[in-house]
Design a protein around this motif. Structure first.
Motif, PDB file in Angstrom:
ATOM      1  N   ASP A   1      -1.332  -3.571  13.945  1.00 12.54           N
ATOM      2  CA  ASP A   1      -2.469  -3.745  13.036  1.00 12.54           C
ATOM      3  C   ASP A   1      -2.290  -2.940  11.748  1.00 12.54           C
ATOM      4  N   THR A   2      -1.916  -1.679  11.926  1.00  7.69           N
ATOM      5  CA  THR A   2      -1.818  -0.774  10.772  1.00  7.69           C
ATOM      6  C   THR A   2      -0.770  -1.246   9.776  1.00  7.69           C
ATOM      7  N   VAL A   3       0.369  -1.713  10.280  1.00 11.17           N
ATOM      8  CA  VAL A   3       1.461  -2.151   9.418  1.00 11.17           C
ATOM      9  C   VAL A   3       1.039  -3.341   8.566  1.00 11.17           C
ATOM     10  N   ILE A   4       0.256  -4.255   9.133  1.00 12.71           N
ATOM     11  CA  ILE A   4      -0.206  -5.409   8.369  1.00 12.71           C
ATOM     12  C   ILE A   4      -1.035  -4.956   7.167  1.00 12.71           C
ATOM     13  N   VAL A   5      -1.936  -4.008   7.411  1.00 10.21           N
ATOM     14  CA  VAL A   5      -2.755  -3.483   6.313  1.00 10.21           C
ATOM     15  C   VAL A   5      -1.879  -2.741   5.310  1.00 10.21           C
ATOM     16  N   PHE A   6      -0.944  -1.910   5.799  1.00 13.02           N
ATOM     17  CA  PHE A   6      -0.065  -1.161   4.915  1.00 13.02           C
ATOM     18  C   PHE A   6       0.787  -2.094   4.051  1.00 13.02           C
ATOM     19  N   ASP A   7       1.280  -3.165   4.658  1.00 18.34           N
ATOM     20  CA  ASP A   7       2.096  -4.118   3.908  1.00 18.34           C
ATOM     21  C   ASP A   7       1.295  -4.755   2.774  1.00 18.34           C
ATOM     22  N   ARG A   8       0.031  -5.077   3.066  1.00 16.38           N
ATOM     23  CA  ARG A   8      -0.791  -5.683   2.010  1.00 16.38           C
ATOM     24  C   ARG A   8      -1.140  -4.653   0.933  1.00 16.38           C
ATOM     25  N   ILE A   9      -1.346  -3.391   1.338  1.00 16.65           N
ATOM     26  CA  ILE A   9      -1.585  -2.341   0.347  1.00 16.65           C
ATOM     27  C   ILE A   9      -0.366  -2.194  -0.554  1.00 16.65           C
ATOM     28  N   ARG A  10       0.793  -2.231   0.018  1.00 17.93           N
ATOM     29  CA  ARG A  10       2.036  -2.131  -0.749  1.00 17.93           C
ATOM     30  C   ARG A  10       2.151  -3.294  -1.731  1.00 17.93           C
ATOM     31  N   GLU A  11       1.831  -4.487  -1.258  1.00 18.13           N
ATOM     32  CA  GLU A  11       1.916  -5.672  -2.115  1.00 18.13           C
ATOM     33  C   GLU A  11       0.945  -5.564  -3.288  1.00 18.13           C
ATOM     34  N   TYR A  12      -0.293  -5.187  -3.001  1.00 22.56           N
ATOM     35  CA  TYR A  12      -1.293  -5.112  -4.074  1.00 22.56           C
ATOM     36  C   TYR A  12      -1.065  -3.925  -4.996  1.00 22.56           C
ATOM     37  N   SER A  13      -0.330  -2.891  -4.500  1.00 23.39           N
ATOM     38  CA  SER A  13      -0.031  -1.762  -5.374  1.00 23.39           C
ATOM     39  C   SER A  13       0.881  -2.185  -6.522  1.00 23.39           C
ATOM     40  N   HIS A  14       1.653  -3.286  -6.318  1.00 21.53           N
ATOM     41  CA  HIS A  14       2.470  -3.863  -7.390  1.00 21.53           C
ATOM     42  C   HIS A  14       1.598  -4.693  -8.329  1.00 21.53           C
ATOM     43  N   GLN A  15       0.739  -5.489  -7.757  1.00 22.98           N
ATOM     44  CA  GLN A  15      -0.029  -6.460  -8.545  1.00 22.98           C
ATOM     45  C   GLN A  15      -1.161  -5.806  -9.323  1.00 22.98           C
ATOM     46  N   MET A  16      -1.708  -4.720  -8.781  1.00 28.20           N
ATOM     47  CA  MET A  16      -2.923  -4.129  -9.365  1.00 28.20           C
ATOM     48  C   MET A  16      -2.634  -2.742  -9.930  1.00 28.20           C
ATOM     49  N   LEU A  17      -1.570  -2.638 -10.700  1.00 24.31           N
ATOM     50  CA  LEU A  17      -1.197  -1.351 -11.286  1.00 24.31           C
ATOM     51  C   LEU A  17      -2.330  -0.838 -12.169  1.00 24.31           C
ATOM     52  N   GLY A  18      -2.689   0.414 -11.952  1.00 24.70           N
ATOM     53  CA  GLY A  18      -3.759   1.006 -12.736  1.00 24.70           C
ATOM     54  C   GLY A  18      -5.105   0.944 -12.048  1.00 24.70           C
ATOM     55  N   ALA A  19      -5.246   0.074 -11.045  1.00 23.16           N
ATOM     56  CA  ALA A  19      -6.526  -0.029 -10.331  1.00 23.16           C
ATOM     57  C   ALA A  19      -6.691   1.177  -9.421  1.00 23.16           C
ATOM     58  N   PRO A  20      -7.911   1.655  -9.216  1.00 15.98           N
ATOM     59  CA  PRO A  20      -8.145   2.792  -8.325  1.00 15.98           C
ATOM     60  C   PRO A  20      -7.642   2.490  -6.906  1.00 15.98           C
ATOM     61  N   LYS A  21      -7.206   3.532  -6.219  1.00 15.02           N
ATOM     62  CA  LYS A  21      -6.702   3.338  -4.861  1.00 15.02           C
ATOM     63  C   LYS A  21      -7.774   2.761  -3.954  1.00 15.02           C
ATOM     64  N   GLU A  22      -9.007   3.150  -4.164  1.00 14.62           N
ATOM     65  CA  GLU A  22     -10.088   2.628  -3.329  1.00 14.62           C
ATOM     66  C   GLU A  22     -10.181   1.114  -3.432  1.00 14.62           C
TER      67      GLU A  22
END
Length: 1019
Positions: free
Chosen positions: A904-925
């Motif tokens: 479960d955790t890895v799925i969420v982490f993978d999506r966080i990693r993906e969006y960290s590329h797409q949403m540069l500058g957006a708050p971590k929250e």
């Protein structure tokens, strides 16, 4: 899909392979059912008025005879030609003891005797005290015995040199001037050799039980040998036979010309018996069930019918007669060279034990069989030599193995393999006398270990003096090595003792199969329907992948010779839940792409492409925990881990490659699959829950969990017999005894002198009674003594006229014995397994994501899950109506929970990693909230499928897996919670304002390819 041709090829190949492997199980069951019918028919015709005990004894003996005599009957065909019943039996799916009943023992090879022998039985007080101290420490240490001995000896004699102890008795390996390290290396080598010799002796003894599929697993590093004997129920015989000292003897052998008149008389007696011209009384009492297998032909006076049965059932032809029309013992059983087919040895032995035939031979004759020879290609032949030993009226042989001081394989003067044997002074005199008679009378000398003749040489060159002997013959190098080891085994200074024992009655096995298969069937049906309800026509692809996954898993298990246990069935049930996980991840991603307005084919391609990293990560983490469980587990738990490992690997193949190929096939036919149903369109649509905003509440809950977890350690747990040591008995009563548990406990306390642990298990007339009474006593008769005490304490609930034998057979339907030595090893292994699981997964996450915050978040989430499970097992142990015990099954559940939680955790982490590329500058929250919400449907669906399958296993799977299933239920819920409210939110508060790094090494400073606002438009 570029590899669809290759995928199609391997899929078809795996289907054919699995069906082929499972076909052996089908033909074996079919053949055995026919033999069972014949055995029942035989009992019905010849023992209609006998009591049930005799009927059961004769039925088992008759069935064994029929199966033994049809070992070479063709029951199947393979690519290489006809397949006999024996070969098919070796290839069928093995069932564990918990599914078919039988005995499992773990034997520890004792090395103290070896050290005494190597030290020439020195009386050195420091040496003896070091042995004593090492024995005490072994009970609570994971170090090997030799290390413990050296440490203790150095404490007592810091300046003492080991060479001074061991050089005298081992001059060929150890010199007085050798360093301690060199001496230790020599001792370890001898210890390894001793372990191997002990294993060889045990393996040969186990073959004598006639078990079709014994499972023998030596673990030299731990010094233990695990033995499984399916179908065997006589625990006293097993205990006595496996723990007895090796019995190496040297006997003289009758020459064939001395027995010619005996065989003629034996033929006449045999003919009178099998043709019905002479009635033969039974040679065993009705209760003598242990000998029934070797005395069946004498168990009836209706020898005419017996003769007819033999003609039909054993494959003997009615034409096998002498010219006068009489039946001949020699023609029926013996081959050229006085050899006997292996399958006929039991039958021949039973005839030779009959008084009419036995009296035809000299009164001092003793019958024995040799070992199978090997042909030029090294293949074992199907016949064994037959010997008639000459005892000269004494039960004690002319020479025994204790006088043999050393033996080794060597080569004679002509360069042919031979064996060099040395005896002590007593043996030298005995050997001279034996070889003198052998030379003068040209009489063979049988070298016999445990009543099996390994060699029968003749002293051709005169009597042998001096104690040094070279045994030559037509040996291969392997045979000379084996004989040398047999001669060494005569001393066997490193015997094996039983430190863990489990007896499973047939009733418990039947219940385990019924419960496991019911859980398996219901789970499959529920998941099958759920996939169609939630994913429409694409659910058929998931179901096809599920069916293939299960077929391949069972087929590969069979092909590898793995054993299917009740936990293994639990592994299959869990595989059902996790097998669809791959498809759930892919389908949820395809649904996202379709919701964004992409066309069908681009959405499918993008879904499979973007799902690959999280699918691989999720399966790798689960696979790592399964491998660790396999490494540290024993017996049934190892079977569970094996099933899980194979299921995970095949899940990847079926979920990714096969599903993609089938989907592409539909697409090429212009049939687009549907991924939405009215239900799935509404659930979690535009989910935008603010999980991160509630993280402080989650932190408070996590601190409470931490406190409860620590409190659980002080509150204590119910340790299973595997972890605390003791004897556990599953007792079946004739009535409901749940209201009488306290009274039963009082009665047993008086009987044992200590309070036992009593739990209800399964039906309301079954109790699991555990006691540590006499657990330190390892003498062979202890088990019977404890069982007598158990019967004595239950006298108010067992009929007064019931014998001990009937109580043992009818009421005690399962038992487990674990000595403290092995229980400490199991606890240590469990702790290390959990530690390595958490650490290795954390390292994998760090390598995969290249950010320590992901690893730390992972560790905290996993510890959270473990602590919740521990707290539940501690504080609810006396609340729930079923046992919550810490045992191997609990550890299996914990490690599986760790793997699932990481899934479960890895799925969420993978999506966080993906969006960290797409949403540069957006708050971590914002990034983390979006990642959790976008994967929420997948998280819930995966958790739901696994939860449902485990719930079904918990409700109908039987008592063997109930504790495991309950721990898994807790783990699924807490794993889902920790993935959403612990692992992901904690990333916000770690690392200050630093952006979340990506696994490709990004620094977080790249320019976004698209504007931030469209990327978070849903919010």
């Amino acid at each position: 899909m570029q590899l669809k041709g290759l995928v199609r090829f391997f899929t078809i190949l795996l289907i054919l392979y699995s069906i082929y492997e499972l076909s052996f199980t089908w033909v074996v069951r079919s053949h055995e059912n026919k033999m069972q019918s014949k055995a029942k028919s035989f009992v019905a015709q010849n023992y209609a008025n006998a009591d049930e005990t005799l009927k059961d004894s004769v039925y088992k003996a008759r069935l064994k005879r029929l199966l033994d005599s049809t070992k070479d009957v063709t029951v199947h065909y393979s690519f290489t030609g006809p397949v006999s019943y024996q070969k098919a039996k070796e290839e069928e799916l093995n069932l564990g003891l918990d599914l078919q009943g039988g005995i499992n023992v773990t034997m520890e090879v004792e090395l103290s005797g070896l050290l005494r022998s190597m030290a020439n039985n020195t009386k050195d007080p420091n040496f003896l005290k070091a042995l004593e101290n090492a024995n005490v420490r072994k009970a609570n240490s994971s170090a090997d015995y030799i290390t413990l001995f050296v440490e203790e000896y150095k404490k007592l004699n810091p300046n003492g040199r080991l060479a001074s102890l061991f050089a005298t008795g081992n001059q060929d390996r150890i010199k007085v001037t050798d360093s301690d390290d060199k001496v230790i290396a020599a001792i370890r080598q001898e210890a390894n050799d001793a372990f191997d010799r002990t294993f060889r002796v045990l393996r040969t003894r186990i073959d004598q039980f006639g078990v079709a599929q014994p499972n023998i697993n030596p673990d030299r590093d731990r010094g233990v040998i695990t033995v499984e004997l399916p179908g065997v129920q006589d625990e006293e015989r097993v205990r006595k036979y496996l723990q007895s000292s090796a019995n190496l003897q040297f006997w003289e052998v009758y020459k064939i010309e001395e027995l010619q008149n005996s065989f003629v008389a034996a033929d006449q007696a045999y003919n009178a018996i099998v043709t019905g011209s002479k009635n033969t009384p039974a040679t065993t009492t009705p209760a003598d069930t242990t000998k029934a297998a070797t005395t069946t032909p004498a168990d009836t006076s209706k020898t005419g019918k017996l003769s007819e049965e033999m003609k039909k059932d054993t494959g003997k032809k009615a034409a096998d007669t002498t010219l006068s029309g009489k039946r001949s013992l020699m023609q029926e059983f013996f081959k050229p060279g006085l050899t006997v087919a292996i399958k006929d040895t039991d039958a021949l032995r039973s005839y030779l034990n009959m008084e009419e035939i036995r009296s035809a031979f000299p009164s001092d004759a003793k019958f024995a069989f040799g070992i199978p020879a090997r042909d030029a290609a090294g293949k074992q032949e199907k016949v064994v030599p037959f010997y008639v030993l000459k005892t000269n009226g004494s039960e004690k042989p002319p020479m025994e193995g204790e006088v043999v001081t050393s033996s080794r394989p060597t080569f004679d003067q002509f360069g042919k393999p031979s064996v060099s044997m040395t005896t002590n002074s007593v043996g030298s005199r005995q050997w001279e006398q034996i070889t003198r008679r052998s030379y003068e009378q040209k009489r063979p000398i049988a070298i016999v270990l445990d009543d099996i003749v390994y060699s029968a040489p003749i002293a051709h060159n005169g009597p042998i003096t001096g104690g040094n002997t070279e045994i030559s013959g037509n040996f291969t190098p392997e045979e000379s090595t084996d004989l040398a080891n047999i001669l060494k085994a005569g001393k066997l200074p490193a015997p094996a003792k039983i430190v863990q024992e489990q007896v499973v009655g047939p009733t418990l096995g039947e219940n385990a199969i019924h419960g496991g298969m019911l859980a398996f069937g219901i789970s499959f049906l529920v998941i099958f329907i759920l996939m169609l309800v939630y994913y429409n026509t694409s659910g058929w692809i998931a179901n096809i992948a599920l069916i293939l996954n299960l077929l391949f898993t069972i087929g590969v298990l069979t092909g590898l010779g793995a054993t299917l246990t009740a936990p293994g069935i639990a592994g299959l049930v869990l595989t059902i839940g996790m097998a669809v996980d791959t498809n759930v991840i892919i389908y949820e991603r395809i649904k996202e792409e379709l919701s964004k307005g992409k066309g069908y084919i681009p959405a499918v391609n993008e879904g499979y492409k973007r799902s690959l990293p999280p699918v691989l990560d999720a399966h790798v983490t689960t696979l790592l925990t399964a491998i660790i469980l396999f490494s540290f587990g024993l017996g049934p738990v190892k079977g569970f881990a094996t099933t899980q490992i194979i299921g995970i690997l095949l899940s990847l193949f079926c979920g990714i490659l096969v599903s993609r190929w089938v989907t592409a096939w539909f697409t090429n036919k212009n049939h687009h699959l549907e991924y939405f149903t009215p239900l799935s369109k509404r659930i979690f649509k535009h989910a935008s829950f603010k999980f991160i905003e509630y993280r402080k509440v989650a932190y408070v809950i996590s601190f409470i969990v931490l406190a409860l977890g620590i409190g659980a350690i002080f509150n204590g747990f119910d340790e299973g017999v595997e972890f605390k040591g003791g004897r556990s008995y599953v007792v079946a009563f004739d009535k409901d005894v749940t209201k009488d548990v306290e009274k039963i406990r009082e009665d047993l306390t008086k009987s044992f002198g200590e309070a036992p642990v009593i739990k209800t298990i399964g039906a309301n007339n079954h109790l699991d009674i555990t006691t540590s009474y006499q657990i330190e006593n390892t003498s062979p008769e202890t088990g019977t003594m404890v069982l007598n005490k158990l019967k004595e304490g239950l006298h108010n609930y067992i009929p007064a006229n019931k014998s001990f034998e009937k109580f043992d057979k009818e009421n005690v339907i399962g038992r487990t014995t674990v000595l403290p030595t092995i229980s400490d090893d199991l606890k240590s292994g469990a702790k290390w397994a959990t530690f390595w699981s958490v650490l290795i997964i954390a390292i994998y996450i760090f390598i995969r994501f290249r950010d320590w915050r992901y690893s730390l978040g992972t560790i905290i989430a996993l510890l959270h899950d473990v602590l919740v499970t521990l707290a539940v097992f501690s504080f609810l142990k006396n609340v729930v109506p079923f046992p919550l015990e810490l045992d191997q099954h609990f550890i299996a559940a914990i490690l599986t929970v760790i793997g699932f939680s990481m899934n479960d955790t890895v799925i969420v982490f993978d999506r966080i990693r993906e969006y960290s590329h797409q949403m540069l500058g957006a708050p971590k929250e914002v990034v983390i909230n979006k990642a959790i919400n976008e994967t929420l449907s997948r998280t819930i669906m995966t958790s739901l499928t696994v939860f449902l399958t485990i719930l079904i296993l918990f409700l109908v799977g039987g008592e063997v897996t109930k504790g495991f299933a309950f721990a898994m239920l807790i783990g699924v819920v807490t794993g889902t919670y920790s993935s959403i409210f612990v692992a992901a939110p904690i990333l916000v508060d770690l690392g200050g304002k630093r952006a979340l790094a990506a696994s490709n090494g990004s620094t977080g400073n790249e320019k976004p390819a698209t504007k931030t606002k469209p990327a978070i438009a849903k919010h």
